[in-house]
Design a protein around this motif. Sequence first.
Motif, short mmCIF file in Angstrom:
data_model
loop_
_atom_site.label_atom_id
_atom_site.label_comp_id
_atom_site.label_asym_id
_atom_site.label_seq_id
_atom_site.Cartn_x
_atom_site.Cartn_y
_atom_site.Cartn_z
N GLY A 8 0.80 -1.22 0.00
CA GLY A 8 0.00 0.00 0.00
C GLY A 8 0.83 1.26 0.00
O GLY A 8 0.50 2.24 0.69
N GLU A 32 -2.17 -4.28 2.33
CA GLU A 32 -1.03 -3.70 3.04
C GLU A 32 -0.88 -4.39 4.38
O GLU A 32 -1.82 -4.48 5.15
N THR A 37 -1.01 3.16 5.24
CA THR A 37 -0.69 3.17 3.81
C THR A 37 0.02 4.47 3.47
O THR A 37 -0.09 5.46 4.20
N THR A 130 -5.89 -3.04 5.18
CA THR A 130 -4.68 -2.85 5.97
C THR A 130 -4.57 -3.99 7.00
O THR A 130 -5.54 -4.71 7.23
#
Length: 405
Positions: A8, A32, A37, A130
């Motif tokens: 990311g 990510e 990110t 994430t």
Amino acid sequence: MKVAVIGGGAAGFFAAISCKAHHPGAIVSIFEKSAKTLAKVKVSGGGRCNVTNACEQQADFLRYYPRGQKKLKKSFNYFNRMDTIQWFESRGVQLKAESDGRMFPITDDSQTIIDCLRNEVERLDVMLFTKKSISKLIPHAQGGFEVTFESAATDLFDAVIVATGGSPKSNGYDWLRQLGHKIVEPVPSLFTFNIPQEKKLKALMGLAIPNAVVKIQGTKMVQDGPILVTHWGLSGPAVLKLSAWGARQLFDMNYNFKVQVNWAGGMNEEQLRKQVVSVSEKESKKKVYNAKPIDVPNRLWDYLLVRIDLNKNTIWAEVKKKDKNRVINVLLNDEYAVVGKTTFKEEFVTCGGVDLSEVDFNTMQSRKLPGMFFAGEVLDVDGITGGFNFQAAWSTGFVAGKLAQ
């Protein structure tokens, strides 16, 4: 079509945006492993984000890449610095060029770039995850990839874009080695020179010298430009360029070498001698400290006089020939012992990564695994400081996203 973008950062976001823009019907997901990110975008350029560089000619632009310039030429044919400027400006982000060529958003705030990229991801309906780390990636014989996450969940994807960035440790690339890719061993590419023995030099911390020449003794490595004195030793564009071009050689030297500094900005001995003779004649009644033969900062001049043991209160008429020679020598050939390095954290870059011979830069696709694409610093591509690494990320990300299928 389902596409997984691993990473990311700048290259990952741009690859995902390009993929979704060129393939509106595709399901594009960014994974990510950390909680944040675009972390490097946030801190780059002192928090302003050095988006690209104003260097106009593509041939000249490519010269700023110690590794990968020939390959990047292909990617730049699809998306170059002008395309980057137009891309951001068409989305409301105006860029400005500074005197050294670096380009920043006019807001001088990296958050402007982050917001633009995140807004585009949201607008295009790219999915963003994430804290989503991938533990295994298995290519299928009939095409596509099975991706296993650390949570043990699995998913199938038609294509994978690897944009995981550079890794300072070799084992960070092990999963790519296991997939059959050759990895060029990573070493630091942008770093400052530690000079632990020169405490008086480090006392000048924060001092900037606009134009100097730095050379590694015993080699042909030399660079010019501004120098910055830090609490570690020497940094600034000239040093960082030298560290980038000499990344592998300096690694092999275990970061123990002698560096030679020409504080006179490349002036040669004949030119400087004329300056010294001139100032000693025209300013004969002035103290050495108050009449400099060249334009260097007062703090540096004072330090150099101490360095050659010349009393700064001596008037030029009383300076002996041998002392004039020492003045000339210290301005042209000032020598320091470098012992170690310090990572230039804002622009952390590694030399090394996926071997470029295994990637088709017209498509950014792996020559080993069809359906796997690469973008950004995971490749053995790196540029000097000044916006060049981000441009490589935008260009390779754009191509990888467009051609991923």
